[in-house]
Design a protein around this motif. Structure first.
Motif, PDB file in Angstrom:
ATOM      1  N   GLY A  41       1.434 -11.221  -2.913  1.00 23.59           N
ATOM      2  CA  GLY A  41       1.572 -10.544  -1.636  1.00 23.59           C
ATOM      3  C   GLY A  41       0.807  -9.246  -1.473  1.00 23.59           C
ATOM      4  N   PHE A  42      -0.121  -8.921  -2.372  1.00 21.83           N
ATOM      5  CA  PHE A  42      -0.827  -7.650  -2.288  1.00 21.83           C
ATOM      6  C   PHE A  42      -2.294  -7.790  -1.886  1.00 21.83           C
ATOM      7  N   GLN A  43      -2.731  -9.004  -1.534  1.00 18.46           N
ATOM      8  CA  GLN A  43      -4.134  -9.188  -1.178  1.00 18.46           C
ATOM      9  C   GLN A  43      -4.378  -8.696   0.255  1.00 18.46           C
ATOM     10  N   GLN A  44      -5.576  -8.156   0.463  1.00 22.15           N
ATOM     11  CA  GLN A  44      -5.962  -7.660   1.772  1.00 22.15           C
ATOM     12  C   GLN A  44      -7.216  -8.383   2.241  1.00 22.15           C
ATOM     13  N   LEU A  45      -7.655  -8.053   3.438  1.00 22.63           N
ATOM     14  CA  LEU A  45      -8.759  -8.792   4.042  1.00 22.63           C
ATOM     15  C   LEU A  45     -10.009  -8.797   3.178  1.00 22.63           C
ATOM     16  N   ASP A  46     -10.351  -7.657   2.587  1.00 23.20           N
ATOM     17  CA  ASP A  46     -11.605  -7.567   1.839  1.00 23.20           C
ATOM     18  C   ASP A  46     -11.410  -7.035   0.423  1.00 23.20           C
ATOM     19  N   SER A  47     -10.216  -7.213  -0.128  1.00 18.02           N
ATOM     20  CA  SER A  47      -9.966  -6.702  -1.474  1.00 18.02           C
ATOM     21  C   SER A  47      -8.899  -7.521  -2.192  1.00 18.02           C
ATOM     22  N   ILE A  48      -8.895  -7.418  -3.521  1.00 20.06           N
ATOM     23  CA  ILE A  48      -7.947  -8.098  -4.395  1.00 20.06           C
ATOM     24  C   ILE A  48      -7.288  -7.055  -5.301  1.00 20.06           C
ATOM     25  N   SER A  49      -5.994  -7.224  -5.564  1.00 18.92           N
ATOM     26  CA  SER A  49      -5.281  -6.291  -6.427  1.00 18.92           C
ATOM     27  C   SER A  49      -5.066  -6.873  -7.813  1.00 18.92           C
ATOM     28  N   VAL A  50      -5.270  -6.040  -8.825  1.00 14.39           N
ATOM     29  CA  VAL A  50      -4.921  -6.403 -10.202  1.00 14.39           C
ATOM     30  C   VAL A  50      -4.074  -5.275 -10.773  1.00 14.39           C
ATOM     31  N   TRP A  51      -3.301  -5.595 -11.826  1.00 17.24           N
ATOM     32  CA  TRP A  51      -2.411  -4.610 -12.426  1.00 17.24           C
ATOM     33  C   TRP A  51      -2.800  -4.358 -13.881  1.00 17.24           C
ATOM     34  N   SER A  52      -3.118  -3.103 -14.183  1.00 17.84           N
ATOM     35  CA  SER A  52      -3.365  -2.705 -15.563  1.00 17.84           C
ATOM     36  C   SER A  52      -2.125  -1.966 -16.074  1.00 17.84           C
ATOM     37  N   ARG A  53      -2.222  -1.381 -17.258  1.00 15.07           N
ATOM     38  CA  ARG A  53      -1.091  -0.627 -17.802  1.00 15.07           C
ATOM     39  C   ARG A  53      -0.765   0.600 -16.964  1.00 15.07           C
ATOM     40  N   THR A  54      -1.731   1.053 -16.177  1.00 16.77           N
ATOM     41  CA  THR A  54      -1.506   2.251 -15.359  1.00 16.77           C
ATOM     42  C   THR A  54      -1.071   1.918 -13.933  1.00 16.77           C
TER      43      THR A  54
END
Length: 354
Positions: free
Chosen positions: A55-68
């Motif tokens: 549920g975190f994707q946007q029109l022109d971007s993708i989300s990933v999760w690192s340790r931070t």
């Protein structure tokens, strides 16, 4: 410690993103930075061993999760990282945040977003001197909707890509090992039938070995090794390739946490030549688990990765020898003894495997 054979080195954004600034500062590749330049690097967007936050994707971007925490990638930001890492193969930025429960609207957005992001990534790739000898892969999206998958493939199939990732079937993580072939077969078969036959086809995720064999039969070429990692994190050792007459391992895995292994001074597998089996016993692994020593997981990971690599050696050999169906039946019987959800074996010919 695991193998002397060359393997693809799978690199994911979440597990390596914090190295980016240092790699840029030293003006080196990721492979050089981690002293593994003899391996073919494969860069993926999400880590298949961990569940992707939906549920975190946007029109022109993708989300990933690192340790931070959460990091948002546009195509430009992602390709800047790719040019710093210099992987041999990498996946174009895409929206794979769909599964069997995703709505038609959601999968349609995933395809549209992935088209837009691939177009931007491919444009940078084709104009980059750094990446001119590297391979870019496109992701086939569309969830479990066959028409939407066709739309995604129609867009991708004539692009100058090294191959395709059959994406959008799950949200990664441990739950993928419970997905049966019957759930995904129609989608995967339909997808592969429409893809060019001269380019690699990749499927990411911790598929259980029975499903891996079925996906090989359908035409998938490349898999990742998140499955042995997931099994290791559960303090279990893989035994599905063991010969029952020698090892008495009639299950596909054993849990070293169980009390019955407290005084068991045999190795996980008597015929296994991995470092763990050659030097340590089940009793020792049981002890390491209950004293919470990190060495326990290290030894299990060495064994499980070795066991999994031997599985793929057996797959390749069985294809060459025309005995793939026998291998498929052997592995399925090992799993079906404790997992009644696997359907009966269907006989047919395998077509390819990496």
């Amino acid at each position: 410690m695991v193998t002397s054979e060359q393997q693809l080195l799978s690199v994911s954004l979440p597990s390596t993103i914090l190295m980016t600034d240092v790699i840029k500062e030293f003006n080196t590749s990721f492979a050089d930075f981690v002293s593994m330049k003899e391996y073919i690097n494969f860069l993926s967007i999400q880590d298949p061993a961990y569940t992707t936050n939906p549920g975190f994707q946007q029109l022109d971007s993708i989300s990933v999760w690192s340790r931070t925490g959460r990091i948002v990638f546009t195509a430009n930001k992602y390709m800047e990282l790719v040019q710093a890492y210099k992987p041999d193969l990498y996946v174009a930025l895409c929206d794979g945040d769909t599964n069997i429960n995703s709505s038609a609207k959601r999968v349609s957005k995933a395809v549209l977003r992935s088209k837009t992001l691939l177009e931007q990534c491919l444009n940078i790739h084709l104009h980059s001197d750094t990446l001119k000898s590297k391979g870019i892969l496109g992701s086939v999206e569309g969830g479990y909707n066959l028409e939407t998958r066709e739309e995604s493939i129609d867009y991708l199939k004539d692009k100058p890509l090294a191959g395709f990732v059959i994406d959008g079937l799950h949200n990664n993580g441990p739950s993928v090992q419970n997905i049966s072939t019957e759930q995904i077969k129609q989608v995967v078969q339909h997808t592969i039938n429409l893809l060019p036959t001269d380019k690699i086809r990749v499927s990411m995720g911790c598929w259980n070995p029975v499903t891996v064999l079925d996906l090989v039969e359908l035409g998938v070429d490349v898999f990742d090794s998140s499955y042995p990692y997931i099994i290791t994190e559960q303090s279990q050792a893989l035994t599905f390739m063991c010969n029952h007459d020698i090892c008495q391992n009639d299950q596909y895995r054993i849990s070293v946490a169980e009390e019955r292994y407290k005084d068991d001074f045999s190795p996980i597998c008597k015929k296994c030549n991995c470092l763990a089996c050659q030097n340590h016993t089940r009793a020792y692994l049981h002890h390491l688990h209950h004293t919470k020593e990190m060495l326990g997981l290290v030894l299990l990971m060495i064994h499980n990765t070795h066991h999994y690599l031997q599985f793929f050696i057996a797959i390749r050999d069985s294809i060459k020898n025309g005995t793939f169906n026998q291998l498929q039946k052997k592995i399925r019987l090992k799993y079906i003894s404790v997992n009644s959800e696997f359907p009966p074996l269907q006989q047919s010919n395998c077509i390819s495997v990496k």
